[in-house]
Design an enzyme around this catalytic site. Structure first.
Site, PDB file in Angstrom:
ATOM      1  N   THR A   1     -20.952  -9.289   4.281  1.00  0.00           N
ATOM      2  CA  THR A   1     -19.862  -8.319   4.135  1.00  0.00           C
ATOM      3  C   THR A   1     -19.576  -8.179   2.651  1.00  0.00           C
ATOM      4  O   THR A   1     -19.810  -9.086   1.867  1.00  0.00           O
ATOM      5  CB  THR A   1     -18.585  -8.825   4.821  1.00  0.00           C
ATOM      6  OG1 THR A   1     -18.234 -10.083   4.228  1.00  0.00           O
ATOM      7  CG2 THR A   1     -18.791  -9.010   6.298  1.00  0.00           C
TER       8      THR A   1
ATOM      9  N   LYS B   1       4.376  -2.945   3.652  1.00  0.00           N
ATOM     10  CA  LYS B   1       5.392  -3.423   4.597  1.00  0.00           C
ATOM     11  C   LYS B   1       6.756  -3.290   3.942  1.00  0.00           C
ATOM     12  O   LYS B   1       7.155  -4.112   3.143  1.00  0.00           O
ATOM     13  CB  LYS B   1       5.098  -4.856   5.020  1.00  0.00           C
ATOM     14  CG  LYS B   1       3.814  -4.907   5.851  1.00  0.00           C
ATOM     15  CD  LYS B   1       3.199  -6.282   5.919  1.00  0.00           C
ATOM     16  CE  LYS B   1       1.794  -6.177   6.508  1.00  0.00           C
ATOM     17  NZ  LYS B   1       0.755  -6.751   5.654  1.00  0.00           N
TER      18      LYS B   1
END
Ligand code: AMP
Length: 542
Positions: free
Chosen positions: A183, A438
């Site tokens: 990855t 957030k």
């Protein structure tokens, strides 16, 4: 049990044999400098046989890893089949990794041999002292080998010349490893996905289907996505399976180079990350003389496809983008954004509303979204949850990573992507869990904001990141790149007003900063880690 099917292993040997027998005259073309290298599947298959002989001669044992450090070329494509069909494991190395990570992945995979393009030898020269497992280097060059400190080192062409056109292929089981990719992880060391023959075989069938990418023998396929990025999304395997003509761009990835290649080879399918198509669109808008009418579809994924990009390609240039979502851990196809037949009658706006979603799960892939307690959320197109997937081409664990397997549970893989799933079964990626902003206990999707900003006619690219905030924990900051002709002619207020008209007030970024370019990861995605670092001390206006 009597009467059941033959035990026929699903391996890449079937694709190799099939294409050589059925499509021997079809062409494989590679751009090399100003010229094109051309040969047929028959020529290719002979060299694949010779290359398997080379692996034997170099003493690579069954199951051992063979590294490749190469651009998208016919030689890399020869390795794509010779290595797995000979029962060895193809490990494509990301040539854009920083040297320390390249060393890490080569040592972690225990690559025995590395096959490298001549132009990439300097990269290997730099790290060779740190490589623990590599016993041999093979350089793929058109003429003499470049001077290097690699040892022992051989010429790819000389090694091939010494072998025979027919290799005695071993019997393979379908669950043997065929290939591996790491990855491009933005946190910690890269993690390895190991693909079986069976996974690639089934993935190719699903990807080739109409209703997915719909790749057939009539297609001319140009993978712009690198062959080291999740196997060029599996396209070379699927193209071989169906006998499509393949076109490889080599290291020539500038927008004019790619546009000329699409035009001269009459490419019908080309695929890559949005960054590539943003650059190509800018070139098309500057120089309208390219003929790209041969393109039938462009699978685009790796990051969210901005709606403005999709609309421009389709309405102005007649090229529909097929958005797909996937991951290195998934070989990589997960979902494809194709419309159901009855959606064809919908108004254009609504059709685009759907096309910009990441799409429906491919056949072979189960999906669900779960909340923070692990409870499945409804498919209502609103409730957000972390996407989980399972299927025959999704890894069951990271390779050699004991203690780092918290993303696998009860037969599902946690993707780290936050999504909503609508009643039609289309997923919409809201964000990576770590990229969400957030704010005051609520989530703001950086992806949604970025796409809205990139729809502005003066904007080339935009990235939204979270900035720490004493009251709201986090607030969004937009980093915007103006198009070349509009530098200095676009204001922060213009962006904020545009967003205020589209989103609730508390979603609008507190600040907008104009930058020269969004930094990119090794596979061409926006690198928000770098931006977060650059702007960690940024003070938002009160
Ligand atoms: P990689 O393994 O490098 O291909 O990265 C996989 C990740 O890329 C996914 O987990 C998503 O976060 C992101 N990704 C891939 N395709 C898309 C897409 N079409 N839209 C948004 N994000 C995507």
């Amino acid at each position: 049990m009597n009467g059941l099917m033959m035990d026929y292993p699903l391996t890449l040997q079937h694709f190799l044999d099939r294409v050589a027998r059925l499509y021997p005259t079809k062409e494989i073309a590679t751009k090399i400098g100003p010229t094109m290298h051309r040969y047929t599947y028959a020529d290719w298959a002979k060299r694949v046989n010779r290359l398997a002989g080379v692996l034997e001669r170099l003493g690579v044992a069954r199951g051992e890893r063979v590294g490749t450090l190469a651009w998208n070329t016919y030689r890399h494509y020869e390795l794509y089949f010779a290595v797995p069909c000979a029962g060895r494991v193809l490990h494509t190395l990301n040539l854009r990794l920083p040297p320390d990570q390249l060393v890490y992945v080569i040592n972690h995979a225990e690559d025995q041999v590395i096959f490298a393009d001549a132009s990439l030898v300097p990269l290997l020269d730099k790290i060779k002292g740190h490589l623990k497992s590599v016993k041999h280097f093979v350089v793929m060059a058109d003429g003499a080998l470049p001077a290097s400190a690699l040892s022992p080192v051989s010429s790819y062409e000389e090694l091939l010349a010494a072998e025979s056109d027919s290799f005695a292929w071993p019997h393979l089981e379908e669950n043997e490893a065929a290939a591996m990719c790491y990855t491009s992880g933005t946190t910690g060391n890269p993690k390895a996905a190991l693909y079986s023959h069976r996974a690639i075989f089934l993935h190719s069938l699903a990807q080739g289907m109409s209703g997915s990418f719909g790749i057939s023998e009539r297609d001319i396929v140009l993978p712009v996505v690198p062959m080291f990025h999740a196997n060029a999304w599996g396209l070379p395997f699927t193209s071989t399976m169906v006998g499509a003509k393949q076109v490889f761009p080599g290291p020539h990835l500038s927008p004019p180079d790619l546009l000329n290649l699409i035009q001269s080879e009459r490419v019908t399918i080309t695929a890559g990350v949005p960054t590539i198509w943003i650059g190509i669109l800018a070139e098309l808008e500057r120089n309208g003389h390219y003929d790209i009418s041969s393109l039938r579809t462009m699978p685009v994924g790796g990051s969210a496809v901005p709606r403005a990009l999709m609309e421009k390609y389709e309405k102005k240039y007649g090229v529909p983008i097929t958005q797909a979502w996937g991951m290195t851990e998934m070989t990589p196809l997960g979902t494809v954004s194709v419309l159901k037949s009855y959606m064809a009658d919908w108004p254009e706006e609504r059709r685009f509303d759907y096309r910009v979603k990441q799409g429906m799960p491919s056949v072979g892939v189960d999906i669900r979204a779960v909340d923070e307690d692990g409870k499945e959320v409804p498919w209502d197109g609103k409730t957000m949850g972390e996407l989980e997937v399972r299927g025959p081409w999704i890894i069951s664990a990271y390779y050699k990573m004991e203690g780092n397997q918290d993303r696998f549970h009860d037969g599902w893989f946690r993707t780290g992507d936050v999504v909503s799933i609508d009643p039609e079964g289309y997923i919409q990626i809201v964000d990576r869990t770590k990229d969400l902003v957030k704010s005051g206990g609520e989530w703001i999707s950086s992806v949604d904001l970025e796409n809205a900003i990139m729809a502005h006619p003066k904007v080339l690219e935009a990235a939204v990141i979270a900035i720490n905030h004493p009251r709201w924990q986090e607030r969004p900051l937009a980093l915007v790149v103006a198009k070349a002709d509009f530098k200095g002619q676009i204001s922060k207020e213009e962006i904020q007003e545009m967003l205020a008209a589209k989103f609730t007030k508390w979603w609008v970024p507190d600040d907008v900063v104009f930058i020269d370019a969004v930094p990119k990861t090794s596979v061409g995605k926006f690198d928000k880690k770098v931006l977060r670092d650059q702007f960690k001390d940024h003070v938002l206006p009160a």
